[in-house]
Motif scaffolding. Structure first.
Motif, mmCIF file in Angstrom:
data_model
loop_
_atom_site.group_PDB
_atom_site.id
_atom_site.type_symbol
_atom_site.label_atom_id
_atom_site.label_comp_id
_atom_site.label_asym_id
_atom_site.label_seq_id
_atom_site.Cartn_x
_atom_site.Cartn_y
_atom_site.Cartn_z
ATOM 1 N N VAL A 153 0.955 -0.981 -0.034
ATOM 2 C CA VAL A 153 0.189 0.083 -0.137
ATOM 3 C C VAL A 153 0.958 1.553 -0.045
ATOM 4 N N GLN A 154 2.201 0.808 0.032
ATOM 5 C CA GLN A 154 2.986 2.315 0.033
ATOM 6 C C GLN A 154 3.856 2.984 -1.459
ATOM 7 N N TYR A 155 3.057 2.011 -1.893
ATOM 8 C CA TYR A 155 2.724 2.095 -3.230
ATOM 9 C C TYR A 155 1.863 2.637 -4.328
ATOM 10 N N LYS A 156 1.377 3.578 -3.395
ATOM 11 C CA LYS A 156 -0.055 4.539 -3.983
ATOM 12 C C LYS A 156 -1.065 3.773 -4.782
ATOM 13 N N PRO A 157 -1.491 2.091 -4.352
ATOM 14 C CA PRO A 157 -2.599 1.769 -5.756
ATOM 15 C C PRO A 157 -4.104 2.525 -4.979
ATOM 16 N N ALA A 158 -4.335 2.610 -6.398
ATOM 17 C CA ALA A 158 -5.866 3.497 -6.167
ATOM 18 C C ALA A 158 -7.081 2.773 -5.505
ATOM 19 N N ALA A 159 -6.535 1.320 -5.124
ATOM 20 C CA ALA A 159 -7.887 0.959 -4.041
ATOM 21 C C ALA A 159 -7.258 -0.399 -3.362
ATOM 22 N N VAL A 160 -7.847 -0.784 -2.158
ATOM 23 C CA VAL A 160 -7.597 -2.046 -2.030
ATOM 24 C C VAL A 160 -9.391 -2.746 -1.820
ATOM 25 N N LEU A 161 -9.350 -3.710 -2.014
ATOM 26 C CA LEU A 161 -10.105 -4.648 -1.888
ATOM 27 C C LEU A 161 -10.698 -6.197 -0.752
ATOM 28 N N MET A 162 -11.631 -5.562 -0.032
ATOM 29 C CA MET A 162 -11.703 -5.947 1.074
ATOM 30 C C MET A 162 -12.418 -7.760 1.117
ATOM 31 N N SER A 163 -11.464 -8.540 1.912
ATOM 32 C CA SER A 163 -12.452 -10.554 1.103
ATOM 33 C C SER A 163 -13.319 -10.148 2.390
ATOM 34 N N HIS A 164 -14.379 -10.882 1.970
ATOM 35 C CA HIS A 164 -15.608 -11.361 3.332
ATOM 36 C C HIS A 164 -14.651 -12.269 4.194
ATOM 37 N N ALA A 165 -13.589 -12.864 4.311
ATOM 38 C CA ALA A 165 -13.258 -13.657 5.508
ATOM 39 C C ALA A 165 -12.832 -12.738 6.352
ATOM 40 N N ARG A 166 -13.656 -14.043 7.783
ATOM 41 C CA ARG A 166 -13.715 -13.920 8.741
ATOM 42 C C ARG A 166 -12.299 -14.180 9.797
ATOM 43 N N THR A 167 -11.415 -13.360 10.303
ATOM 44 C CA THR A 167 -10.123 -14.006 11.152
ATOM 45 C C THR A 167 -10.637 -14.273 12.755
ATOM 46 N N THR A 168 -10.318 -15.485 13.066
ATOM 47 C CA THR A 168 -10.296 -15.560 14.697
ATOM 48 C C THR A 168 -10.038 -14.923 15.503
ATOM 49 N N ALA A 169 -8.845 -14.705 14.986
ATOM 50 C CA ALA A 169 -7.939 -13.990 16.004
ATOM 51 C C ALA A 169 -8.139 -11.760 16.144
ATOM 52 N N ILE A 170 -8.642 -11.944 15.508
ATOM 53 C CA ILE A 170 -8.462 -10.440 14.836
ATOM 54 C C ILE A 170 -10.426 -10.169 15.062
ATOM 55 N N ASP A 171 -11.351 -9.147 15.267
ATOM 56 C CA ASP A 171 -12.259 -8.824 15.407
ATOM 57 C C ASP A 171 -13.374 -10.457 15.160
ATOM 58 N N ASN A 172 -13.465 -11.496 15.575
ATOM 59 C CA ASN A 172 -13.462 -12.654 15.095
ATOM 60 C C ASN A 172 -15.195 -12.669 15.242
ATOM 61 N N GLY A 173 -16.044 -13.394 14.086
ATOM 62 C CA GLY A 173 -17.470 -13.459 13.428
ATOM 63 C C GLY A 173 -17.427 -12.717 13.145
ATOM 64 N N VAL A 174 -16.207 -11.533 12.244
ATOM 65 C CA VAL A 174 -17.641 -10.283 11.276
ATOM 66 C C VAL A 174 -16.571 -10.451 10.232
ATOM 67 N N PRO A 175 -17.409 -10.268 8.749
ATOM 68 C CA PRO A 175 -16.251 -10.844 7.732
ATOM 69 C C PRO A 175 -15.997 -9.317 7.948
ATOM 70 N N ALA A 176 -14.356 -9.525 7.097
ATOM 71 C CA ALA A 176 -13.191 -7.877 7.125
ATOM 72 C C ALA A 176 -14.089 -6.739 6.188
ATOM 73 N N CYS A 177 -15.197 -7.128 5.290
ATOM 74 C CA CYS A 177 -15.176 -6.203 4.869
ATOM 75 C C CYS A 177 -16.668 -5.087 5.966
#
Length: 405
Positions: free
Chosen positions: A278-302
């Motif tokens: 992201v330090q190279y300034k892409p115009a956008a980042v697309l979030m996944s629908h994945a849920r992560t147990t270790a961070i904000d458990n139970g909520v899709p990343a997007c």
């Protein structure tokens, strides 16, 4: 205003060069002191221009009707591949009798939207531009999945593009830059603004089956070739979209919800490619629908403010556009997040652009419209997103910067 900012930047670069050339001794000379003063003066000027630019953007966005702001948040699919028209009206969002065509902030082209030859494709895209001019609408950005390999929507029109895996295996970095530069030139000639690529997930046993050649490979390869890909497209007028943050598993999000069960340290290590790229300034980042147990458990990343705002926006310092993945995917709809709910949650999380693979967005837009009418804090989130979208469109040449006063 934007031309002035670019001129100011060139002045300050020249000032820093003078400083570099005159700083060979510990003792400051008169020439060096003057160079410091000149650089400070130019920096003050740049800060002033930036401040004026932000103020002008704020005024511009504040003047936009709420329905136009909300329309800017959506990126939707289109009908056919011959001539464009809107199939919804503003009234469908606002609950009024307004028959003005409703036009999204961006459009995504799938295979059935790709014409048989380059001339037909150019004519179709020209019809979108003309339609927006007729109705005095802000021009949408036009994007396509041209990743390479089996995800190549433009395979009939652009030169053959190998998968990321093949590129990393068979091309030197300079060769990959030339390859992506060629693709960018072809996309620009057709009339596209944005490529929904590159995938910059590191390939592991947990996602290898799903990615299926879409990754450049291990971390070092992903960073090296991802950087070349970003630079090649961005330097040649095609915006890039890094995906899918913060990753996936072998569960296909079109049909199920990916569950990433890595520990927090393993998880953060697995997304180091995103943090660096992201330090190279892409115009956008697309979030996944994945849920992560270790961070904000139970909520899709997007739909997670922790992933979208706390980590990507604040910790990584990313100030470009943040996209949701398609909110019509089964991963969300089958797990308690129908499109209307997902749209609200995405905005609350800090997402700027809501992807919707359907050819209609008024129903989801109406929910946002009604919520913004009742909740000033929610409307402020919409305004912040629209600010970033308009800023991108100015940089992409879709809006004349002179109009932003």
């Amino acid at each position: 205003m934007y031309n002035e900012l670019m001129r100011a930047k060139s002045f300050i670069h020249a000032g820093f060069l003078i400083l570099l050339l005159t700083s060979c001794t510990d003792k400051q000379t008169k020439k060096e002191i003057k160079a410091h003063a000149a650089a400070a003066e130019v920096q003050t000027y740049i800060n002033q221009i930036k401040s004026e630019q932000e103020a002008a953007l704020t005024r511009y966005v504040e003047k936009l009707p709420l329905e136009q702001k909300i329309a800017q948040l959506f990126i939707e699919n289109l009908e056919g591949c011959t001539k464009f028209r809107s199939y919804e009206t503003v009234g469908a969002m606002t609950g009024s009798n307004d028959k003005t065509p409703l036009i999204a902030g961006g459009y995504i082209f799938f295979s059935y939207n790709i014409a048989e030859n380059r001339k037909q494709m150019q004519d179709y895209i020209a019809s979108i531009r003309e339609y927006c001019e007729i109705y005095d609408n802000i021009q949408p950005y036009l994007c396509v999945d041209q990743e390479g390999g089996w995800v190549s929507r433009l395979k009939k029109l652009n030169p053959k593009l190998p998968s990321n895996e093949k590129v990393a295996q068979e091309f030197e970095v300079n060769g990959s830059y030339a390859l992506y530069t060629e693709q960018a030139a072809g996309m620009r000639e057709l009339g596209f603004d944005m490529n929904l690529a590159p995938v910059v997930e590191v390939c592991t046993e947990d996602n290898k089956e799903f990615l299926d050649g879409r990754s450049f490979g291990e971390l070092e390869q992903v960073i090296t070739y991802g950087r070349a890909c970003i630079n090649a497209y961005e330097n040649n007028g095609i915006a890039t979209v890094l995906k899918h943050f913060p990753g996936n598993t072998n569960t296909d999000p079109h049909t199920g919800l990916p569950e990433i069960t890595l520990s927090e340290s393993e998880l953060l290590s697995s997304i180091e490619s995103f943090r660096q790229l992201v330090q190279y300034k892409p115009a956008a980042v697309l979030m996944s629908h994945a849920r992560t147990t270790a961070i904000d458990n139970g909520v899709p990343a997007c739909l997670s403010s922790v992933w979208v705002t706390d980590i990507l926006r604040n910790q990584y310092g990313y100030d470009g556009l943040i996209f949701s993945d398609d909110i019509f995917m089964g991963a969300l709809a089958d797990n308690g997040y129908p499109p209307e709910v997902a749209a609200i949650r995405a905005v609350e999380a800090g997402v700027d652009c809501i992807m919707i693979s359907e050819k209609r967005f008024a129903k989801a837009g109406k929910v946002l419209y009604q919520r913004a009418k009742q909740d000033k804090a929610f409307e402020a989130k919409i305004d912040a997103a629209v600010m970033r979208i308009i800023k991108y469109k100015i940089e992409a040449g879709l809006i004349d910067g002179k109009e932003i006063r």
